[in-house]
Enzyme design. Structure first.
Site, short mmCIF file in Angstrom:
data_model
loop_
_atom_site.label_atom_id
_atom_site.label_comp_id
_atom_site.label_asym_id
_atom_site.label_seq_id
_atom_site.Cartn_x
_atom_site.Cartn_y
_atom_site.Cartn_z
N HIS A 166 27.40 -16.07 14.21
CA HIS A 166 26.40 -16.94 13.58
C HIS A 166 25.36 -17.43 14.58
CE1 HIS A 166 29.18 -20.40 14.65
NE2 HIS A 166 28.03 -21.01 14.83
N ASP A 225 34.05 -14.12 14.12
CA ASP A 225 32.72 -14.70 14.35
C ASP A 225 32.30 -14.48 15.80
OD1 ASP A 225 30.40 -16.14 14.30
OD2 ASP A 225 31.27 -17.96 13.46
N SER A 233 29.55 -23.99 19.35
CA SER A 233 29.66 -22.64 18.78
C SER A 233 29.40 -21.62 19.88
CB SER A 233 28.64 -22.46 17.66
OG SER A 233 28.98 -23.23 16.54
#
Length: 712
Positions: free
Chosen positions: A83, A218, A647
């Protein structure tokens, strides 16, 4: 917070003091090393951060100003989340060559794809500079205080010697009670190396976002390139892979519950030290308003994206961005309630007052200010979210700022080029017809949820959602902002340069544009009625929060304080752990490939699975990547205290080896930005075994595995 609850703060005995839990977001130069070693860390703080010799910090970068990434090979191979690289993957995608759906894997360095504008930042040095920055500020108040601090920052930065590719930023900590200087080195040639299809990289999509158990791969891979001297350089075909000072060995050892782990990255923002009344306003007013706006926008976008592939590709990144914090805020509200955050704050404040009665006056003032600000803060939440999520109004805001800049004589060629580039990029992924529906529904929500005194005259006419759809569609059809009518012989969506060729005509046309006029009425009403009061009260709250923070640190000698996150490099640590978020509900700490197959829904937008992954599962062709269960681990949870910006952060074991890639938090613990609670707060990581399994077995890209140092 009720007056009764506030009074109870001052009646609680000192014995009911706050019980400090391990965790926090620590500046790398000020690590809580003893506690880390008590929990199982085997390396030293100097192995994590050191300016005299290579250390783990030399393998950790801020990725494109938002996420974190880490170097995992001696050839500058960079690992971050899918992402985090999503916009770059999307930029290389077309309907004919859909890398989002199909994935992408370079077969050699020549096949790696450049990404103009993408950068990574290394932290070269961190220094506390509080004395220099706060010099001469002792008796100053706003606005003179900010002016003096800014002047001191410039003096400090100008006194430091840096390379052309380096910069210095100075950041406040503890609400301005301390300041730290960061020397940054920026690399600008960053190329896409590999990304799994979104059926792996985004598996579970919005349904599973912020949720555990999780089965998302991810991750995406980039590479840093440098000039022949290994220094930062703009993109050039002559650049070579960057040689790092340090890269992370990748461990594929099995994990067990209570293993020590730490996360190293750039957490964005937390507010751990707010007073109880501030937490209550977020829980009862601000978050619910934001949730309501985004819920309407997302539902409208989703209906179209599920039936139209072109819209799905156009809006994929934007939808994910909007949905991300919508779901986070829902979890935050529930978590604050479940963890009794307000009550816990009340108890802690009571213990502080028992030790230092001067704090009572500070809390009384904060209580009054937050309540005085409440209606303005609520309007701020609704207004900013409506403008942000109604894209046509957001565009009108850009043109409003453009006109203001031109009329003030500030618009130069560089600023104009930046604006035109921004608009061209925006229009590429914009649907005027779809956004007319979104805007119509959001205007109805704004008209119905906002107190009358905060609305423009006559705004009642927008209360009916069905009627709005016709009205706003007509506006859109007659708007140059939506790109559906022309100016200077062309539309803004077709040729920005030509549309801007006659500036006077463009501005005159914009001022008559119905969408522009709607935006102006909303903006100017907000700026006149709400913003001045909201901002003035916030300035007073900020000044008192700084005082309250200082009082906490001076009074609570038993508590070890860490500064709130502010996008600077931090270390957080904890243990691999499952959770029991609700009565009779227990989650293990590890998920496996079998769980991916269990969730598989053929052809589904969120839960489809590539045929090759199913084949690998059916054949049990796992290579060295299976664990003691015989399955491939996919994700795991731990008690690391993370937030947005973490992240892509590396999750490391007791020896500093990469064991996972941080990408999310468990929904029941998203309130950890405000109230970390080890009972509920879990960060979610992709297991390195799954990452390597996908690269090796699924993508047939063993050449990338061969670059890495694998710890078996």
């Amino acid at each position: 917070m009720t007056k009764k609850m506030l009074l109870s703060v001052f009646l609680l005995p000192a014995a009911m003091a706050f019980a400090q839990q391990y965790g926090g977001m620590w500046i790398p130069t000020e690590l809580n090393e003893k506690e880390m070693k008590d929990l199982g860390m085997k390396i030293s703080a100097k192995d994590i951060y050191n300016t005299q010799k290579p250390s783990i910090k030399d393998a950790v970068v801020q990725f494109n100003g938002g996420c974190t990434a880490e170097i995992i090979s001696p050839k500058g191979l960079l690992l971050t989340n899918h992402h985090c690289g999503y916009s770059q993957i999307q930029a290389h995608s077309t309907v004919q060559n859909d890398l989002l759906s199909n994935g992408f894997w370079a077969k050699n360095p020549e096949g790696e794809l450049p990404n103009p504008g993408v950068k990574v930042d290394f932290i070269v040095d961190i220094k506390e500079v509080s004395n220099q920055i706060l010099e001469g500020t002792e008796i100053l108040t706003e606005p003179e205080l900010t002016k003096k601090i800014n002047k001191n920052i410039e003096i400090y930065k100008n006194s430091q010697k840096t390379e052309p590719f380096q910069s210095i930023i100075v950041k406040p900590m503890y609400y301005g009670n301390k300041y730290y200087a960061y020397t940054i080195e920026t690399y600008k040639d960053i190329r896409l190396v590999g990304a799994p299809p979104q059926s792996i990289g985004k598996f579970g999509s919005d349904t599973d976002n912020w949720v555990w158990p999780r089965h998302t791969g991810d991750f995406s891979m980039f590479r840093i390139y440098a000039d022949k001297n290994n220094k930062p350089a703009e993109y050039s075909k002559d650049n070579i892979p960057f040689v790092p000072k340090h890269y992370l060995p990748v461990s594929i050892k099995d994990k067990t519950e209570n293993d020590f782990t730490f996360v190293f990255g750039f957490p964005g923002k937390t507010t751990e030290y707010l007073p109880a009344v501030g937490v209550e306003k977020i829980m009862t007013d601000i978050d619910p308003a934001r949730i309501a706006v985004r819920e309407v926008a997302l539902k409208t976008l989703d209906e179209k994206m599920r039936t139209d592939s072109e819209t799905r590709i156009k809006y994929a990144s934007k939808y994910a961005s909007v949905a991300n914090y919508w779901k986070k805020w829902i979890g935050e509200v529930e978590g604050l309630k479940k963890s009794n955050a307000v009550e816990k704050k009340v108890m802690y404040e009571g213990s502080l007052v028992a030790k230092n009665h001067e704090i009572k006056s500070t809390l009384d003032q904060l209580y009054k200010l937050y309540n005085d600000q409440a209606p303005y803060a609520l309007n701020n939440a609704y207004f900013t979210e409506v403008i942000k999520n109604a894209e046509t109004l957001k565009l009108a805001g850009d043109y409003y700022d453009y006109i203001a800049s031109v009329e003030a004589g500030r618009m130069d060629e560089k600023e104009l080029t930046t604006l035109k580039t921004k608009l061209t990029t925006f229009y590429k992924d914009y649907s005027a017809e779809l956004d007319a529906k979104v805007t119509a529904k959001l205007l109805a929500l704004y008209a119905n949820k906002t107190l009358p005194q905060f609305l423009p005259s006559g705004f009642d006419k927008y209360k009916n959602e069905t009627q709005n759809i016709t009205v706003i569609e007509d506006m859109s059809k007659n708007s140059i902002i939506s790109g559906r009518t022309n100016v200077n012989g062309t539309s803004l969506t077709a040729d920005i340069d030509k549309a801007f060729s006659n500036q006077d005509k463009l501005i005159k046309t914009l001022k008559k544009d119905p969408v522009y006029q709607l935006y102006v009425s909303m903006k100017e009403t907000y700026m006149k009625i709400a913003d001045p009061q909201f901002t003035a009260l916030q300035t007073k709250i900020d000044a008192l929060q700084k005082k309250f923070m200082a009082q906490q640190m001076e009074t609570d000698k038993d508590r070890k304080f860490f500064p709130d996150a502010n996008s600077t490099l931090r270390v957080t640590y904890g243990k691999v752990k499952g959770s029991t978020p609700r009565d009779a509900v227990s989650y293990g700490y590890q998920t496996h490939l079998a769980g991916v197959i269990e969730k598989y829904v053929p052809g589904d937008y969120e839960f489809d699975v590539p045929k090759k992954l199913i084949d690998l599962y059916n054949k049990k062709d796992y290579g060295i990547y299976k664990d003691k269960t015989g399955d491939v681990p996919v994700g795991f949870t731990a008690t690391n205290h993370t937030t947005g910006g973490n992240s892509g952060s590396p999750a490391l074991d007791a020896n500093g080896n990469l064991v996972g890639l941080n990408f999310d938090r468990q929904w029941e613990g998203t309130m950890s930005d405000i109230n970390y609670d080890p009972r509920f707060s879990r960060n979610i990581m992709v297991d390195t075994k799954y990452i390597l399994f996908i690269i090796d077995k699924f993508a047939d890209s063993k050449w990338l595995i061969d670059e890495m140092k694998i710890i078996k």
